[in-house]
Design a protein around this motif. Structure first.
Motif, PDB file in Angstrom:
ATOM      1  N   TYR A   1     -19.444 -27.922 -35.861  1.00  0.00           N
ATOM      2  CA  TYR A   1     -19.990 -27.496 -37.082  1.00  0.00           C
ATOM      3  C   TYR A   1     -19.700 -26.244 -37.640  1.00  0.00           C
ATOM      4  CZ  TYR A   1     -23.084 -31.542 -36.452  1.00  0.00           C
ATOM      5  OH  TYR A   1     -23.449 -32.987 -36.246  1.00  0.00           O
ATOM      6  N   ALA A   2     -18.966 -25.366 -36.688  1.00  0.00           N
ATOM      7  CA  ALA A   2     -18.393 -24.277 -37.193  1.00  0.00           C
ATOM      8  C   ALA A   2     -17.511 -24.344 -38.453  1.00  0.00           C
ATOM      9  CB  ALA A   2     -17.756 -23.196 -36.092  1.00  0.00           C
ATOM     10  N   HIS A   3     -16.895 -25.531 -38.511  1.00  0.00           N
ATOM     11  CA  HIS A   3     -15.903 -25.886 -39.810  1.00  0.00           C
ATOM     12  C   HIS A   3     -16.277 -27.105 -40.511  1.00  0.00           C
ATOM     13  CE1 HIS A   3     -12.870 -23.459 -37.594  1.00  0.00           C
ATOM     14  NE2 HIS A   3     -13.297 -24.083 -36.420  1.00  0.00           N
ATOM     15  N   VAL A   4     -17.020 -27.964 -40.102  1.00  0.00           N
ATOM     16  CA  VAL A   4     -17.497 -29.134 -41.088  1.00  0.00           C
ATOM     17  C   VAL A   4     -18.920 -29.181 -41.042  1.00  0.00           C
ATOM     18  CG1 VAL A   4     -17.444 -31.546 -41.127  1.00  0.00           C
ATOM     19  CG2 VAL A   4     -15.622 -30.506 -40.240  1.00  0.00           C
ATOM     20  N   VAL A   5     -19.658 -29.172 -42.319  1.00  0.00           N
ATOM     21  CA  VAL A   5     -21.191 -28.999 -42.251  1.00  0.00           C
ATOM     22  C   VAL A   5     -21.712 -30.248 -41.586  1.00  0.00           C
ATOM     23  CG1 VAL A   5     -22.743 -28.901 -44.123  1.00  0.00           C
ATOM     24  CG2 VAL A   5     -20.710 -28.110 -44.703  1.00  0.00           C
ATOM     25  N   ASN A   6     -21.283 -31.608 -41.824  1.00  0.00           N
ATOM     26  CA  ASN A   6     -21.985 -32.515 -41.276  1.00  0.00           C
ATOM     27  C   ASN A   6     -21.081 -33.842 -41.343  1.00  0.00           C
ATOM     28  OD1 ASN A   6     -22.214 -33.127 -44.122  1.00  0.00           O
ATOM     29  ND2 ASN A   6     -24.268 -32.554 -44.216  1.00  0.00           N
ATOM     30  N   LYS A   7     -21.582 -34.850 -41.207  1.00  0.00           N
ATOM     31  CA  LYS A   7     -20.770 -36.094 -41.172  1.00  0.00           C
ATOM     32  C   LYS A   7     -20.368 -36.493 -42.559  1.00  0.00           C
ATOM     33  CE  LYS A   7     -19.187 -40.299 -39.711  1.00  0.00           C
ATOM     34  NZ  LYS A   7     -19.196 -41.064 -41.024  1.00  0.00           N
ATOM     35  N   GLU A   8     -21.243 -36.163 -43.441  1.00  0.00           N
ATOM     36  CA  GLU A   8     -20.725 -36.504 -44.820  1.00  0.00           C
ATOM     37  C   GLU A   8     -19.563 -35.475 -45.450  1.00  0.00           C
ATOM     38  OE1 GLU A   8     -23.867 -36.409 -43.805  1.00  0.00           O
ATOM     39  OE2 GLU A   8     -24.338 -38.433 -44.189  1.00  0.00           O
ATOM     40  N   ASP A   9     -19.498 -34.204 -44.953  1.00  0.00           N
ATOM     41  CA  ASP A   9     -18.539 -33.311 -45.175  1.00  0.00           C
ATOM     42  C   ASP A   9     -17.222 -33.704 -44.687  1.00  0.00           C
ATOM     43  OD1 ASP A   9     -17.232 -31.327 -46.003  1.00  0.00           O
ATOM     44  OD2 ASP A   9     -17.835 -29.743 -44.291  1.00  0.00           O
ATOM     45  N   LEU A  10     -17.331 -34.600 -43.382  1.00  0.00           N
ATOM     46  CA  LEU A  10     -16.135 -34.974 -42.682  1.00  0.00           C
ATOM     47  C   LEU A  10     -15.676 -36.285 -43.360  1.00  0.00           C
ATOM     48  CD1 LEU A  10     -14.176 -35.258 -40.302  1.00  0.00           C
ATOM     49  CD2 LEU A  10     -15.923 -36.435 -39.181  1.00  0.00           C
ATOM     50  N   ASP A  11     -16.443 -37.140 -44.056  1.00  0.00           N
ATOM     51  CA  ASP A  11     -16.097 -38.223 -44.737  1.00  0.00           C
ATOM     52  C   ASP A  11     -15.114 -37.748 -45.998  1.00  0.00           C
ATOM     53  OD1 ASP A  11     -17.077 -40.003 -43.013  1.00  0.00           O
ATOM     54  OD2 ASP A  11     -18.960 -40.192 -44.357  1.00  0.00           O
TER      55      ASP A  11
END
Length: 245
Positions: free
Chosen positions: A74-84
């Motif tokens: 979470y230091a780099h990716v906001v959440n699962k939707e951001d990862l998608d």
């Protein structure tokens, strides 16, 4: 003060996906492991989807594969939707966009759709990540820009071209998801839901006479490979665009 994940995401949308600064690892492993970066998270997520399917992809699963805790991601990716969004963007970055040619626009737009299909099919079920997501990743937007340019070069009016882009993308996503689901069932040996053409013909032949057309045209209904049907549908959608030349 370090930028928040939301600020990092905003910066990616301005500058591309790129690598972010590595997050420091905590605990006894210290610096002996590879640092956590956006690229490392994306690559690990792809490896999980390739091996286990999209349903297995969670932030916790990625963290475990990287031998860290979810808070490090979470230091780099906001959440699962951001990862998608990052995953679809990485796939779109591999799409080769031709210079729009009014004389070959049909072949060009079909070729881009085929490239997208093949990218999605590399990772079972990953096209689900593209559904119901407003594109904001620059790599994803680049593909939309290129497809729109091809359609406009073919003489399609802007509003029709915009909606055609949406329709073509939706079909590619849905087709890729269906193929991935069928392949997954085959891999599980779920023969009750995925049957051969011969078996399907046998079932159609055994239908009662209240299905006369299905019985009579069973060969036509079951003809062709799945990719044959993809090519047919994309061609049908393109040729049906009003104002095309």
């Amino acid at each position: 003060m370090s930028p928040t994940p939301e600020q990092r995401r905003a910066a990616r949308h301005q500058l591309g996906t790129g690598s972010s600064a590595p997050a420091a690892r905590r605990g006894p492993s210290g610096g002996r492991k590879k640092p956590i970066t956006v690229d490392a998270i994306i690559s690990t997520a792809f490896a999980i989807v390739e091996a286990e399917g999209y349903d297995a992809l969670t932030m916790r699963r990625v963290a475990a594969a990287l031998e860290t805790g979810p808070s490090s991601l979470y230091a780099h990716v906001v959440n699962k939707e951001d990862l998608d969004e990052l995953l679809i963007g990485r796939l779109c970055a591999g799409i080769d966009l031709p210079e729009p040619d009014p004389a070959a626009w049909r072949q060009q737009i079909a070729g881009v759709c085929t490239q997208l299909r093949d990218q999605y099919l590399r990772y079972p079920g990953i096209s689900r990540a593209a559904f119901a997501a407003a594109p904001s990743n620059l790599d994803t937007l680049r593909v939309g820009e290129g497809m729109l340019a091809i359609l406009l070069a073919g003489g399609i009016d802007p509003q029709t071209a915009a909606w055609a882009l949406d329709s073509l993308s939706l079909y590619v996503n849905a087709y890729s998801l269906e193929v991935s689901l069928a392949n997954s069932r085959i891999g599980r040996g779920d023969d009750g839901w995925v049957v051969s053409r011969d078996e399907l013909l046998r079932r159609f032949a055994a239908l009662p006479d209240t299905f006369p057309r299905t019985k009579r045209y069973a060969v036509e209904l079951t003809a062709g490979t799945v990719h044959d049907r993809f090519d047919f549908t994309i061609g049908l959608m393109i040729d049906g665009l009003p104002g095309s030349r």
